[in-house]
Scaffold this active site. Sequence first.
Site, PDB file in Angstrom:
ATOM      1  N   HIS A 330       0.800  -1.218   0.000  1.00 29.40           N
ATOM      2  CA  HIS A 330       0.000   0.000   0.000  1.00 29.40           C
ATOM      3  C   HIS A 330       0.834   1.271   0.000  1.00 29.40           C
ATOM      4  CE1 HIS A 330      -3.225  -2.804   0.902  1.00 29.40           C
ATOM      5  NE2 HIS A 330      -4.039  -1.878   0.463  1.00 29.40           N
ATOM      6  N   GLY A 331       2.122   1.158   0.242  1.00 26.40           N
ATOM      7  CA  GLY A 331       2.937   2.354   0.164  1.00 26.40           C
ATOM      8  C   GLY A 331       4.246   2.176   0.897  1.00 26.40           C
TER       9      GLY A 331
END
Lengths: 469, 391
Positions: A330-331
């Site tokens: 997700h990051g």
Amino acid sequence: MESQGLVFNSVVFLFGFLPVALAVYYLVPGHLKNLVLLLESVIFYCWAGVEYLPLITVLIVINYLFGLILPRVKHRAGRIFCLVLPILCSAAALVFFKYTNFLIDTVNQITSAGLAQLSFLDVLPLGISYYVFKVISYVADVYTGKTEAERNPITFAAYVLFFPQLLVGPIVKYRDMAPALHATRHRCHAAQMEAGAEMFVFGLAKKVILADSIGALWSDLLSEEIGLANVSTPLAWLGIAAYSLQLYFDFAGYSEMSNGLSKLMGFDCPANFDLPYISSSITEFWRRWHISLSSWFRDYIYIPLGGNRRGLPRQLFNMLVVWALTGIWHGASWNFICWGLYYFVLLTIEKIFLLKYLKKGRVWPHIYTLFFIVLGWGIFTANVAGAELPLLMSRLFIPSGGISPVYYLRNYGVLLILGVLFSTALPGMFWQWAKKHAVLRTVLVGCVMVLSVAFVVASTNNSPLYAGF
Amino acid sequence: MKYVYRTRRKTSRQVYPVLILFFVMLFGFALLNLFWPKRRISELENRALKQLPAFRPAALLDGSWTGDFGEYMQDQVAFRDVWIDMQSNVNALVLQKTEQNGILLGKDHWLFTKQFGTPDTARLDTNADAVAEFAQRYPGRVTFLLAPSASVIYTEDLPLAAPMLNENGLLDQVFATVSPYASVIDLREVYGGHKDEYLYFHTDHHWTTHGAYVAYEQFCVQQGLVPFDPAAHEAVDVNNFYGTHYSSTRYWNALPDTITYYPLSNPMTIYTVNGEADFTPAETGTMYHTDKFATRDKYGAFLGGNNGYTTIEGDGTGSILVVKDSYANCFVPYLTANYAKIGVVDFRGYHYGLDSLIEKEGYDQILILYNFQTFLSDRDVINLNRPSSLS
């Protein structure tokens, strides 16, 4: 930072790109449809600039070639080599473009080495997190024989670049799209297209009417003028609940638009969301939220690692790997890793003993599930300026005064009620009934479409939250 | 292994009304859009609209042309105003929102500026200090008028429990900083007494000509002047004024405002500013650009908008320099009753210190007139103390 692509909820996509793309696609004969689809997807991909076209081209060529080679290699070691090499290339591209600066940062913090950040990596190549997972699933499926290798490079490139899925997924496997990609006659039929149109319109409404409007509550609280530090405990809870609704409608709405477009072009893709907030356990939540991602991790990480077939300790280790990876997917930020591990802990607790109690309960499992999901989104968004985790947690759990929630309940009340309502199965049940009445159904879709366009025109374009991942 | 990909066969000859509708709207509107007349500006939104970007291959490759093209389509979309009104109506009527695009939808048709929480007040403090410093150089000659926001006077008309900033506290603070050195005019009390009068526009961020008059009366009391007599002058009402707050909200329930002005014949000269204390007359006329009353930007008629340096010939004695934001534009005409010469400086068009101008033009009095919202964030007030570059 994300680069701004051609988002679906913009006038230029809705009344520029989309009608032209659909018209050309419908008008050309069947054997040219994939070529047209590829060209349209290339234009879509290059909308924000051509700088990353070479990257995706190289990845397509590598995976296409190894897909062709794999079935011809009989030797076991050779087969494994032909599986691992393209996966490594794809994964390396993802890691390099997404995580290099994060790694440099981490090394600097540990060793004070003072390495310089690479500024050209500030902008993530459009959709890389999604298409890298698509090509890995393809090579793995060819390896395991779940699908035949694609011989036609145009068809393969059209699958990887498929514009409805390029920005924010879903991560649809090649084997799910192959039948339609090879249909040269009657690829599109009206019933499926109609379902696609409905799905697209409803997805658009979720994104532009619900997600963007409800999201204003949370961003208001994070603004410099208000600031989480001045917010009372009830308002902090209201804020994080509103953010949870925004995230769901933003991403589920965008996924529905994508699947709707796919259907309009003759592809049936599996649903990416299935009312996640009605779950009665975290285990169930992850079967309903971002399904294409969790099933990708299940099929290509968890099961190859042995899944649950090698005893509980090994299973827990496999889960740890999957959830650490889910988090960091997700990051490139610590809060996402924490968020993934948070779910690892919750799922482990459920697996070991809690699940059987949850199955017996009626109301409390829902409350328990929602509580931890909402709290999870607090961790998830902790890398946003103004939403730092210690600050948020202290506002949530140390009862404190400050700005009361009354104004926000009044201003966002109807939207919040709608948000809760549309998180349940009720609208779907109503739609199943309404569908039977041709006039009602047509009027409903027409009205929702007109309203959504009004919201698109009146807003500046909000790019989907999930395009940054 | 061999896979056989099945092709689907047409099953029935049904009609698909939703699909037909979707395609009619998608393709029909796209075509309509293509031939829809393009506009330079949107009067309703009070801004220039994006034009078709000039094509450059380099801009296409780096994605900037497509970005501009997207904005162009967004701005030039057919029925743009209708779409925006529709969204505003759904927000206010269906979703029952009490704010729209940074404007609060108050009771009794009020539209207020949304100023929440605890904004950064560093700029406000700087500005207050700048006024105090300036006033110390001109002892006995400076008056400071800081007009409060409508939301301070009409608190009860704000949306339920709106967490507004503490403007009262900040005003107290500013006046405390300035009052040792200049005479200050704090309107809150007198406005409270005139509350049932038409002090502020409901659809715009300005005060009305009457609101300005109440402020002007305070100024006269403080200066010992005989105020302009409205009863002795013809007043003209311009109806149907929909101001900036209306443009932002497009609120269905907004009531149009009325602008009043006194068509005085005092000559006004607007200057082109060439440099510090250096200007040449650009335009001479009255204090009202009456053609503006026919447009949407009706308030722009006063003093011909915000110009760097302007002078007006009055009917009184002595001279006064007004340093201001747009609130002063409907206030200044009253001063013609008291002074022979009125100078007006707006720092948006005059980027120099004031000392040389005051000396050269020989102004006796200086009035610094701002409203709170400008004063909170304005970056030009510090020009008051900018040292002269002339020697």
